[in-house]
Design a protein around this motif. Structure first.
Motif, PDB file in Angstrom:
ATOM      1  N   UNK A 168       1.739  38.649  -1.836  1.00  0.00           N
ATOM      2  CA  UNK A 168       0.516  39.286  -2.350  1.00  0.00           C
ATOM      3  C   UNK A 168      -0.734  38.760  -1.653  1.00  0.00           C
ATOM      4  N   UNK A 169      -0.702  37.487  -1.318  1.00  0.00           N
ATOM      5  CA  UNK A 169      -1.897  36.859  -0.754  1.00  0.00           C
ATOM      6  C   UNK A 169      -2.262  37.334   0.631  1.00  0.00           C
ATOM      7  N   UNK A 170      -1.274  37.713   1.445  1.00  0.00           N
ATOM      8  CA  UNK A 170      -1.575  38.152   2.808  1.00  0.00           C
ATOM      9  C   UNK A 170      -2.448  39.393   2.825  1.00  0.00           C
ATOM     10  N   UNK A 171      -2.284  40.229   1.832  1.00  0.00           N
ATOM     11  CA  UNK A 171      -3.066  41.475   1.783  1.00  0.00           C
ATOM     12  C   UNK A 171      -4.543  41.219   1.507  1.00  0.00           C
ATOM     13  N   UNK A 172      -4.881  39.994   1.075  1.00  0.00           N
ATOM     14  CA  UNK A 172      -6.292  39.653   0.872  1.00  0.00           C
ATOM     15  C   UNK A 172      -7.016  39.484   2.202  1.00  0.00           C
ATOM     16  N   UNK A 173      -6.262  39.209   3.270  1.00  0.00           N
ATOM     17  CA  UNK A 173      -6.841  38.957   4.580  1.00  0.00           C
ATOM     18  C   UNK A 173      -6.801  40.166   5.496  1.00  0.00           C
ATOM     19  N   UNK A 174      -5.888  41.090   5.225  1.00  0.00           N
ATOM     20  CA  UNK A 174      -5.759  42.272   6.084  1.00  0.00           C
ATOM     21  C   UNK A 174      -5.161  43.433   5.292  1.00  0.00           C
ATOM     22  N   UNK A 175      -5.595  44.630   5.643  1.00  0.00           N
ATOM     23  CA  UNK A 175      -5.032  45.826   5.027  1.00  0.00           C
ATOM     24  C   UNK A 175      -3.942  46.448   5.865  1.00  0.00           C
ATOM     25  N   UNK A 176      -3.607  45.810   6.987  1.00  0.00           N
ATOM     26  CA  UNK A 176      -2.585  46.330   7.883  1.00  0.00           C
ATOM     27  C   UNK A 176      -1.199  45.934   7.355  1.00  0.00           C
ATOM     28  N   UNK A 177      -0.407  46.939   6.965  1.00  0.00           N
ATOM     29  CA  UNK A 177       0.892  46.666   6.348  1.00  0.00           C
ATOM     30  C   UNK A 177       1.839  45.952   7.306  1.00  0.00           C
ATOM     31  N   UNK A 178       1.778  46.280   8.595  1.00  0.00           N
ATOM     32  CA  UNK A 178       2.666  45.621   9.573  1.00  0.00           C
ATOM     33  C   UNK A 178       2.302  44.160   9.724  1.00  0.00           C
ATOM     34  N   UNK A 179       1.028  43.849   9.749  1.00  0.00           N
ATOM     35  CA  UNK A 179       0.603  42.451   9.854  1.00  0.00           C
ATOM     36  C   UNK A 179       1.061  41.667   8.629  1.00  0.00           C
ATOM     37  N   UNK A 189       3.661  42.307   6.732  1.00  0.00           N
ATOM     38  CA  UNK A 189       5.108  42.125   6.837  1.00  0.00           C
ATOM     39  C   UNK A 189       5.454  41.021   7.832  1.00  0.00           C
ATOM     40  N   UNK A 190       4.717  40.948   8.932  1.00  0.00           N
ATOM     41  CA  UNK A 190       4.960  39.908   9.927  1.00  0.00           C
ATOM     42  C   UNK A 190       4.617  38.522   9.392  1.00  0.00           C
ATOM     43  N   UNK A 191       3.565  38.439   8.595  1.00  0.00           N
ATOM     44  CA  UNK A 191       3.190  37.155   7.980  1.00  0.00           C
ATOM     45  C   UNK A 191       4.303  36.668   7.061  1.00  0.00           C
ATOM     46  N   UNK A 192       4.804  37.568   6.233  1.00  0.00           N
ATOM     47  CA  UNK A 192       5.895  37.208   5.317  1.00  0.00           C
ATOM     48  C   UNK A 192       7.121  36.753   6.100  1.00  0.00           C
ATOM     49  N   UNK A 193       7.437  37.458   7.188  1.00  0.00           N
ATOM     50  CA  UNK A 193       8.573  37.087   8.035  1.00  0.00           C
ATOM     51  C   UNK A 193       8.377  35.707   8.649  1.00  0.00           C
ATOM     52  N   UNK A 194       7.201  35.466   9.214  1.00  0.00           N
ATOM     53  CA  UNK A 194       6.927  34.185   9.873  1.00  0.00           C
ATOM     54  C   UNK A 194       6.994  33.027   8.886  1.00  0.00           C
ATOM     55  N   UNK A 195       6.432  33.222   7.704  1.00  0.00           N
ATOM     56  CA  UNK A 195       6.438  32.145   6.711  1.00  0.00           C
ATOM     57  C   UNK A 195       7.832  31.921   6.143  1.00  0.00           C
ATOM     58  N   UNK A 196       8.647  32.959   6.102  1.00  0.00           N
ATOM     59  CA  UNK A 196      10.034  32.770   5.696  1.00  0.00           C
ATOM     60  C   UNK A 196      10.787  31.890   6.672  1.00  0.00           C
ATOM     61  N   UNK A 197      10.567  32.103   7.967  1.00  0.00           N
ATOM     62  CA  UNK A 197      11.179  31.241   8.984  1.00  0.00           C
ATOM     63  C   UNK A 197      10.627  29.822   8.873  1.00  0.00           C
ATOM     64  N   UNK A 198       9.336  29.714   8.549  1.00  0.00           N
ATOM     65  CA  UNK A 198       8.704  28.394   8.442  1.00  0.00           C
ATOM     66  C   UNK A 198       9.312  27.575   7.308  1.00  0.00           C
ATOM     67  N   UNK A 199       9.708  28.224   6.234  1.00  0.00           N
ATOM     68  CA  UNK A 199      10.365  27.500   5.140  1.00  0.00           C
ATOM     69  C   UNK A 199      11.628  26.808   5.649  1.00  0.00           C
ATOM     70  N   UNK A 200      12.367  27.494   6.508  1.00  0.00           N
ATOM     71  CA  UNK A 200      13.581  26.919   7.089  1.00  0.00           C
ATOM     72  C   UNK A 200      13.265  25.821   8.091  1.00  0.00           C
ATOM     73  N   UNK A 201      12.073  25.873   8.678  1.00  0.00           N
ATOM     74  CA  UNK A 201      11.677  24.900   9.692  1.00  0.00           C
ATOM     75  C   UNK A 201      11.175  23.599   9.092  1.00  0.00           C
ATOM     76  N   UNK A 202      10.546  23.653   7.936  1.00  0.00           N
ATOM     77  CA  UNK A 202       9.846  22.494   7.386  1.00  0.00           C
ATOM     78  C   UNK A 202      10.713  21.275   7.093  1.00  0.00           C
ATOM     79  N   UNK A 203      11.984  21.403   6.683  1.00  0.00           N
ATOM     80  CA  UNK A 203      12.773  20.177   6.516  1.00  0.00           C
ATOM     81  C   UNK A 203      12.812  19.330   7.788  1.00  0.00           C
TER      82      UNK A 203
END
Length: 212
Positions: free
Chosen positions: A106-117, A119-133
């Motif tokens: 929900x928070x990404x939409x506060x910074x941009x109205x572009x749906x593709x952007x 979706x890409x933010x959600x994807x990148x942060x999902x990968x980051x969760x796996x990276x953080x350990x």
């Protein structure tokens, strides 16, 4: 005393400089992927700052405690603090990354109205969760080795990781294979896990405890 400080401080400074210069180069590669990918990468990086700041401060605390115990001749206690720093950094940074990923739906939409952007933010942060350990392990062990008088090993590890793995990975996965932002963040994941493994082997060897 100044020479001893320089032997510790200069490699540590070069390690950070190698990281920053590498980030400049692979960010330039990201620009090739288009405006939307670049925007998503930048905004994703802002979300990950919460975990990065926590990891940096925990690394500073770990370095101080490990250095104190080694200075007192208590290597066993130093190792206890180092292991505690690894666990706490990994857990806290992963937890914060997970919260950032959940908030991004929900928070990404506060910074941009572009749906593709978004979706890409959600994807990148999902990968980051796996990276953080791995990022937590790497951050804590870098501080531990530096506190033990072995700053050159993390420096060379960062040089090889940021230039030989991450930057090359961004080019191969993100640009050449066309994976876009997913390739960029997967290159980061690969870099961090490999560096964490190498640093862990160095820590377990005991060769990082040196006279300064």
């Amino acid at each position: 005393m100044l020479r001893r400080m320089a032997r510790l401080g200069l490699p540590s400074a070069l390690e950070r400089l190698a990281m920053r210069f590498g980030q400049i180069v692979y960010f330039g590669l990201i620009l090739w992927l288009g405006t939307e990918v670049c925007a998503a990468h930048t905004l994703s990086g802002n979300f990950t700052l919460f975990a990065s700041v926590a990891g940096t401060e925990l690394a500073a605390a770990t370095s101080v405690r490990v250095g104190q115990r080694l200075g007192a001749g208590e290597e066993r206690e130093a190792r206890r603090y180092a292991w505690a720093g690894v666990r706490l950094s990994s857990a806290l940074m992963t937890g914060l990354a997970l919260l950032a990923w959940i908030a991004s739906f929900r928070g990404a939409s506060l910074f941009t109205g572009n749906a593709r952007v978004v979706a890409l933010i959600v994807l990148a942060l999902g990968i980051d969760v796996l990276t953080q350990p791995a990022t937590g392990v790497m951050t804590a062990l870098t501080a531990t080795l530096q506190a033990g008088g072995d700053p050159r090993f993390p420096m060379w590890t960062t040089l090889v990781g940021i230039w030989g793995i991450r930057t090359l990975g961004v080019y191969l996965l993100g640009v050449q294979l066309g994976w876009g932002l997913a390739g960029v963040w997967l290159a980061t994941l690969l870099d961090n896990y490999l560096r964490a493994a190498v640093l862990w082997c160095r820590y377990r060897s005991g060769r990082w405890v040196r006279e300064l």
